[in-house]
Design an enzyme around this catalytic site. Structure first.
Site, PDB file in Angstrom:
ATOM      1  CG  ASP A  63       3.815  -3.123  -1.509  1.00 29.57           C
ATOM      2  OD1 ASP A  63       4.918  -3.626  -1.217  1.00 29.57           O
ATOM      3  OD2 ASP A  63       2.977  -2.770  -0.656  1.00 29.57           O
ATOM      4  N   GLY A  64       4.343  -1.759  -5.939  1.00 32.46           N
ATOM      5  CA  GLY A  64       3.961  -1.652  -7.340  1.00 32.46           C
ATOM      6  C   GLY A  64       4.870  -2.429  -8.263  1.00 32.46           C
TER       7      GLY A  64
END
Length: 546
Positions: free
Chosen positions: A279-280
């Site tokens: 998700d980063g």
């Protein structure tokens, strides 16, 4: 309106019509009997009177008139041009069935016959060669069977509420506002389309992860060789020692276009974004584009993968389908955060005037949340919260989370907030460990502006972070203004907006996972057996779906 007033208005309209009719009969040139006004073409007198009649009825009894028109159209059997679409000159099949049900209700008195406005029997439809009921039902059910659930079929319900009717009674209505923050669209109609073929693609990979190197090289080589696209990567990627040892990467290294974060502006240079990691990587893509964001396709090669719905196994087929425009979109809203330092009133007024037209230097767009906390201080945070300039409350605790619907499954979820679908236009306000038993998270409309400032009575300052980055100290007299940005992040769906989100809840957070309850038949069998061995055996059996 009272019934006697309604009847009086109808009589006045009837008198006007009869008067116009007599004028036309007395004058042999009735077709030439017109009334004219400056700037308007002449119109027949009878037509103008009929227009007056329609206007009166529209204001007085619009619902009744509409009902009568439906009955007349049903009686005369007007053509039906489509199975499920509404057209100007016909009913759809479902509307006909509803009308049939309402117009042919069983009556206790057989002498009563339903009639239209002209006094004609409405039962004539069944006996005068009208559409056969069985054929109608068959057509309706056939059309319903042909409509499969997909991202494009007409929907009767959606995640968003329907657009409200903006007129209330004869006189009241909503005042139109040109300063609209966003336009709500049915998630099922959010489909990706390219008005010209994408040429440049930005590939973002997870940093310091050896497992992503092979997929990265494979993807970049395929985009260069098979799709003839211009591939952009961050300059730090080329400094990876393990990547430079790859023989295949050495052959394509010189074909890559590089940029440096914080120095190069990528606005209007990138057509498409591909993320490899967790998700980063998606949060990093949102940070790179502080205005319009290109469509993002995120592959799950990280740990959690809540925002990365694609699997890398068959990336060629999935990318080809997306590049051809066959994909659904989830528009993930972002928060526009502007810091106002004490005494900087001129800059504050300038930012309010420009709004989102051109982001200010101290404006930051976040995809997940902005967090205001007490930092290293041992004292409670004392934060004042304002909503559209009105004081709401003071937060006394560890801090405050202002999150988007996308961020509702991140830090806010850990702080006890509800999870909101990313298509819902809202802002969530969640306290962090409040020293109050009644301070629950709240959801406010996306169009409001939140103002957060350190209370004058606070013993300490506060600290602010934006999606876990750009941590800054918030002093006494400073303020942070937060509202929904007009620039969302268009995330490409692997399936559709609903399936992807609930799959992420189940896979990433194990949402609503528990052992199944035994049915009554199982319990009765266990009771009837009465054997302890049987009970122990049943307990050890895998009767539940995990």
């Amino acid at each position: 309106m009272r019934e006697e007033d309604l009847e009086l208005a109808r009589k006045m309209v009837a008198n006007l019509i009869s008067t116009s009719t007599s004028v036309e009969e007395d004058d042999e040139g009735a077709a030439a009997a017109t009334t004219s006004s400056p700037g308007n073409s002449p119109q027949p007198l009878r037509r103008r009177v009929l227009d007056l009649n329609m206007a009166c009825l529209s204001d007085i009894d619009l619902a009744t008139l509409h009902e009568h028109r439906l009955k007349q159209r049903w009686h005369y059997g007007l053509a039906n041009y489509s199975d499920y679409h509404h057209h100007q000159d016909g009913f759809n099949a479902m509307t006909r069935r509803c009308l049939e049900r309402s117009l042919h209700k069983p009556d206790t008195d057989p002498r009563k016959v339903q009639r239209d406005l002209n006094g004609n029997s409405l039962d004539a439809f069944d006996s005068s060669g009208g559409a056969d009921k069985s054929d109608l039902d068959n057509n309706c059910f056939a059309s319903g069977m042909q409509r499969q659930r997909s991202g494009t079929w007409p929907r009767t319900r959606s995640l968003n509420a329907p657009s409200p009717f903006q007129q209330f009674g004869p006189c009241g209505r909503i005042m139109k506002n040109s300063a609209m923050v966003m336009q709500i669209q049915d998630p099922a109609s959010q489909r990706l389309t390219w008005y010209k073929p994408p040429l440049t693609v930005l590939v973002i990979k997870k940093v310091s992860d050896a497992s992503v190197l092979a997929p990265f090289v494979q993807l970049v080589d395929w985009l260069l060789q098979e799709k003839n696209m211009v591939v952009w990567v961050e300059s730090a990627v080329l400094e990876d020692a393990h990547l430079n040892e790859d023989v295949k990467f050495k052959a394509i290294r010189e074909k890559l276009v590089t940029f440096k974060d914080g120095r190069d502006d990528l606005t209007d240079r990138i057509d498409f974004i591909v993320c490899l990691g967790g998700d980063g990587t998606l949060l990093y893509a949102s940070q790179l584009f502080q205005q319009s964001v290109p469509p993002v396709m995120a592959f799950h090669l990280g740990s959690l993968g809540f925002l990365t719905p694609f699997r890398f196994d068959n990336f060629e087929e999935q990318l080809t389908s997306v590049l051809e425009g066959h994909a659904a979109l989830t528009l993930r809203s972002r928060l526009r955060c502007v810091m106002h330092r004490k005494g900087d009133k001129r800059q504050e007024a300038k930012v309010e005037a420009n709004a989102d037209a051109r982001p200010a230097a101290n404006s930051i767009l976040v995809l997940n949340e902005v967090v205001i906390d007490r930092g290293p201080s041992p004292y409670l945070s004392n934060i004042d919260l304002f909503l559209d300039g009105k004081y709401i409350t003071s937060v006394q605790g560890d801090g405050l989370i202002v999150s988007t619907p996308t961020g509702s499954t991140a830090y806010a979820a850990a702080a006890g907030a509800s999870m909101i679908h990313p298509s819902v236009p809202a802002i969530m306000v969640t306290p962090i460990c409040p020293h109050s038993l009644s301070f629950r998270p709240i959801v406010v409309p996306a169009g409001v502006e939140l103002k957060v400032s350190v209370s004058p009575e606070s013993r300490n300052t506060s600290w602010v972070s934006f999606d876990g980055r750009n941590r800054q100290e918030l002093f006494h007299g400073d303020s942070l203004r937060v509202t929904t940005s007009i620039y969302p992040v268009p995330c490409i769906c692997a399936q559709d907006q609903i399936s992807d989100w609930f799959a992420s809840l189940a896979d990433g957070l194990h949402w609503n996972v528990r052992k199944r309850q035994k049915c009554l038949d199982e319990l009765s069998d266990l009771t009837a057996s009465g054997s302890e061995d049987t009970l122990d055996e049943m307990e050890n059996m895998k009767l539940y779906d995990i």
